[in-house]
Design an enzyme around this catalytic site. Structure first.
Site, PDB file in Angstrom:
ATOM      1  N   CYS A 185       0.812  -1.212   0.000  1.00  0.00           N
ATOM      2  CA  CYS A 185       0.000   0.000   0.000  1.00  0.00           C
ATOM      3  C   CYS A 185       0.852   1.271   0.000  1.00  0.00           C
ATOM      4  O   CYS A 185       1.449   1.611  -1.005  1.00  0.00           O
ATOM      5  CB  CYS A 185      -1.002  -0.027   1.143  1.00  0.00           C
ATOM      6  SG  CYS A 185      -2.381   1.134   0.898  1.00  0.00           S
ATOM      7  N   HIS A 219      -3.188  -6.176   1.792  1.00  0.00           N
ATOM      8  CA  HIS A 219      -2.746  -5.789   3.140  1.00  0.00           C
ATOM      9  C   HIS A 219      -2.332  -6.993   3.982  1.00  0.00           C
ATOM     10  O   HIS A 219      -1.945  -8.021   3.447  1.00  0.00           O
ATOM     11  CB  HIS A 219      -3.831  -4.961   3.815  1.00  0.00           C
ATOM     12  CG  HIS A 219      -3.840  -3.545   3.346  1.00  0.00           C
ATOM     13  ND1 HIS A 219      -3.530  -2.485   4.144  1.00  0.00           N
ATOM     14  CD2 HIS A 219      -4.096  -3.021   2.122  1.00  0.00           C
ATOM     15  CE1 HIS A 219      -3.603  -1.362   3.452  1.00  0.00           C
ATOM     16  NE2 HIS A 219      -3.944  -1.665   2.217  1.00  0.00           N
TER      17      HIS A 219
END
Length: 166
Positions: free
Chosen positions: A14, A116
């Site tokens: 991310c 994630h």
């Protein structure tokens, strides 16, 4: 840059992925300069992409382990430059930008993704491959490692596949 040149393995997730690129243009129009180590540019979108994802990663072969399950939660719209290679193709979810079907990036031994915290626990083949590669970075090939039990990880993968109807 020297570590990338030496073949060190990076897993950038991310914001780490975004900051390895040229820049991040935020929602207010401010440009946050990145490290410029990956051929990507990111701009903030009006909405967030949130949810379980599935991506096909050819680096992991053709079998069921080639599907990477993860969870995305990002507003960034990342565009790959002309020389960039995606890590995977989107099966479910938004990936890099919700439009072009790409997810993440691979450059040398740098692996970047919007997947994630569940990326490695739900994907033992990917985790094993990255660890083996990190043990043998100069050659660019994964070292041989004795297999460990991944019963719990496989259970998490199966649950995610069921939720995504894959």
């Amino acid at each position: 840059a020297r570590a990338i040149g030496r073949g060190c393995v990076f897993l950038c997730i991310c914001g780490g992925y975004q900051m390895m690129g040229a820049y991040y243009l935020d929602a207010e129009g401010n440009t946050l300069e990145g490290l410029g180590l990956l051929d990507v540019r990111t701009e903030a979108g009006a909405t967030r992409f949130i949810g379980n994802t599935a991506y096909r990663c050819d680096l992991l072969g053709n079998g069921p382990d080639a599907v990477i399950y993860a969870f995305e939660n990002h507003a960034g719209r990342t565009r790959l430059g002309p020389g960039a290679t995606p890590l995977a193709r989107v099966l479910r979810g938004a990936g890099n930008n919700g439009e072009d079907g790409t997810e993440g990036l691979r450059y040398r031994n740098v692996f970047a993704s919007y997947g994630h915290g569940s990326l490695l626990p739900k994907n033992p083949a990917l985790a094993d491959w990255l660890l083996a590669l990190a043990l043998n970075p100069e050659s660019g090939t994964a070292a041989d490692l004795a297999p460990l039990s991944d019963l719990l990880e496989r259970s998490a993968r199966d649950a995610c596949a069921r939720r995504l109807s894959l």
